[in-house]
Design a protein around this motif. Structure first.
Motif, PDB file in Angstrom:
ATOM      1  N   UNK A  63      28.261  31.364  -3.852  1.00  0.00           N
ATOM      2  CA  UNK A  63      28.861  30.187  -4.477  1.00  0.00           C
ATOM      3  C   UNK A  63      28.532  28.920  -3.687  1.00  0.00           C
ATOM      4  N   UNK A  64      28.571  29.004  -2.374  1.00  0.00           N
ATOM      5  CA  UNK A  64      28.216  27.837  -1.562  1.00  0.00           C
ATOM      6  C   UNK A  64      26.766  27.419  -1.797  1.00  0.00           C
ATOM      7  N   UNK A  65      25.904  28.391  -2.067  1.00  0.00           N
ATOM      8  CA  UNK A  65      24.494  28.071  -2.325  1.00  0.00           C
ATOM      9  C   UNK A  65      24.329  27.237  -3.587  1.00  0.00           C
ATOM     10  N   UNK A  66      25.294  27.331  -4.496  1.00  0.00           N
ATOM     11  CA  UNK A  66      25.226  26.560  -5.740  1.00  0.00           C
ATOM     12  C   UNK A  66      25.379  25.061  -5.496  1.00  0.00           C
ATOM     13  N   UNK A  67      25.870  24.687  -4.319  1.00  0.00           N
ATOM     14  CA  UNK A  67      26.020  23.261  -4.007  1.00  0.00           C
ATOM     15  C   UNK A  67      24.672  22.563  -3.837  1.00  0.00           C
ATOM     16  N   UNK A  68      23.589  23.336  -3.677  1.00  0.00           N
ATOM     17  CA  UNK A  68      22.272  22.711  -3.647  1.00  0.00           C
ATOM     18  C   UNK A  68      21.940  22.112  -5.008  1.00  0.00           C
ATOM     19  N   UNK A  69      22.486  22.726  -6.057  1.00  0.00           N
ATOM     20  CA  UNK A  69      22.267  22.208  -7.414  1.00  0.00           C
ATOM     21  C   UNK A  69      23.314  21.177  -7.809  1.00  0.00           C
ATOM     22  N   UNK A  70      24.503  21.270  -7.244  1.00  0.00           N
ATOM     23  CA  UNK A  70      25.581  20.311  -7.535  1.00  0.00           C
ATOM     24  C   UNK A  70      26.324  20.029  -6.236  1.00  0.00           C
TER      25      UNK A  70
END
Length: 383
Positions: free
Chosen positions: A89-96
């Motif tokens: 989930x933290x990796x999704x912050x690269x997109x948002x």
């Protein structure tokens, strides 16, 4: 995040009229302020299926469900998979990069230990510290509390006390203090939110006017209004009532209840159901709406409903104009299914903007993996 159906004291008609009048004059949201879109993402089953497919560009927050309570402490029941999920989930912050990820503690099955955990000041300090330790360790953005039934029986085996009413508030005070301590360590703010039942029973057993001062958002579970397998088949996530009964459960009535309890509109988040509920009935009276059910029937997630059942396999979609809610009816099998669809979530989004509410949340992401409803929400909030 199941909604608990309990008998509730009906508000006087005059009070409901006054609240309706009041809501008509809530100012519109300031220009440029977009509503939040909060997705509950389930990790209680194990690993999140294909987390990279989550449409995070259309979300503002993810509430990770759920963290349990053990021996008065916030506890990762499935630590091996929870930790993998946190990284994904933290990796999704690269997109948002603006995405916020919170742990949600409790839920329908894991709310039974709250009362014991927050019974004393020492207990509240321990619970808050261990909850925030998870946020700190996994570099998350806050805590969401899903204590489903403070002060009321809930599921079998639930521990509850009259004192839950005050301890509910004091729990948030302790959590807020612990999150503020973490903020001083890291230099960035942290969120504290809660999921609440949509009925008056919840506000009667809590001090929402006091609790809200510690909270960023109050997520109203405006769904599961109908749950009994042998009760009345009817809307479970309707925006308005479908009958002349002023006490009929609806999202509008739930919002009124929380405004009356002292929660400002700008902190209130309305819920959408990404799943349906179904019943089998004796006959086709009123196409099953508000009729006595014989037994439950499968509803399922919205992607399944849209792709396989809506106007297919003998099911026909109907729209209740009064409730602003859809339903399916199968005349051959006498099956009624209630759910949210694109039209009903657009109506909810319009209501949220009109009354300057904080935004919308939904349970839960995996029930609509194709994103039909999330697309409708995103479009509604970005017109």
């Amino acid at each position: 995040m199941r909604y608990l159906s309990l008998p509730a004291k009906c508000a006087p008609v005059a009070l409901l009229f006054i609240l309706s009048f009041f809501m008509a004059f809530i100012p519109a949201a300031p220009p440029g302020k977009k509503p939040v879109v909060i997705a509950y993402v389930g990790g209680y089953r194990g690993l999140i299926a294909n987390p990279a497919s989550i449409m995070v560009e259309k979300l503002t927050h993810i509430n990770y469900a759920f963290v349990d309570i053990k021996n008065g402490q916030a506890w990762l029941t499935n630590e091996a998979t929870d930790t993998v999920n946190f990284r994904a989930l933290n990796a999704l912050k690269f997109r948002n990069p603006a995405l916020k990820i919170l742990i949600s503690i409790g839920g329908w099955a894991w709310s039974e230990n709250f009362s014991d955990a927050v019974l004393t000041e020492a207990g509240r300090q321990l619970f808050a510290a261990t909850a925030v330790d998870i946020v700190r360790k996994y570099q998350l953005d806050g805590v969401d509390i899903d204590w489903e039934y403070p002060g009321v029986p809930g599921e079998e085996g639930n521990v509850y006390r009259p004192e839950d009413k005050q301890h509910y508030t004091l729990m948030f005070k302790a959590l807020r203090a612990s999150l503020d301590t973490l903020q001083r360590e890291t230099g960035r703010p942290y969120l504290l939110t809660t999921a609440v039942g949509g009925g008056r029973y919840f506000t009667e057993h809590t001090e929402m006017d006091k609790a809200q001062q510690y909270l960023d958002y109050v997520n109203i579970m405006t769904y599961d209004y109908k749950t009994s397998a042998t009760g009345l088949a009817g809307h479970h996530t309707n925006l308005y009532g479908s009958t002349k009964d002023t006490a009929e459960a609806s999202a509008h009535r739930s919002v009124q209840i929380y405004l009356e309890a002292g929660v400002p509109a700008e902190k209130l988040v309305m819920g959408a159901a990404f799943y349906g509920r179904g019943w089998t009935l004796k006959d086709g009276t009123n196409r099953g709406l508000n009729q006595q059910a014989l037994k439950g029937a499968r509803g399922g997630g919205y992607t399944r409903l849209k792709d396989s059942l809506i106007n297919q396999q003998g099911y026909k979609r109907h729209w209740d104009r009064k409730a602003k809610a859809p339903y399916l009816w199968h005349p051959g099998n006498n099956v009624f299914i209630t759910f949210d669809d694109e039209r009903s979530v657009r109506a909810k989004c319009k209501y949220i903007k009109k009354y300057n509410m904080a935004g919308i949340m939904f349970w839960e992401y995996s029930s609509d993996p194709k994103g039909y409803l999330l697309d409708a929400i995103h479009t509604s909030f970005n017109k």
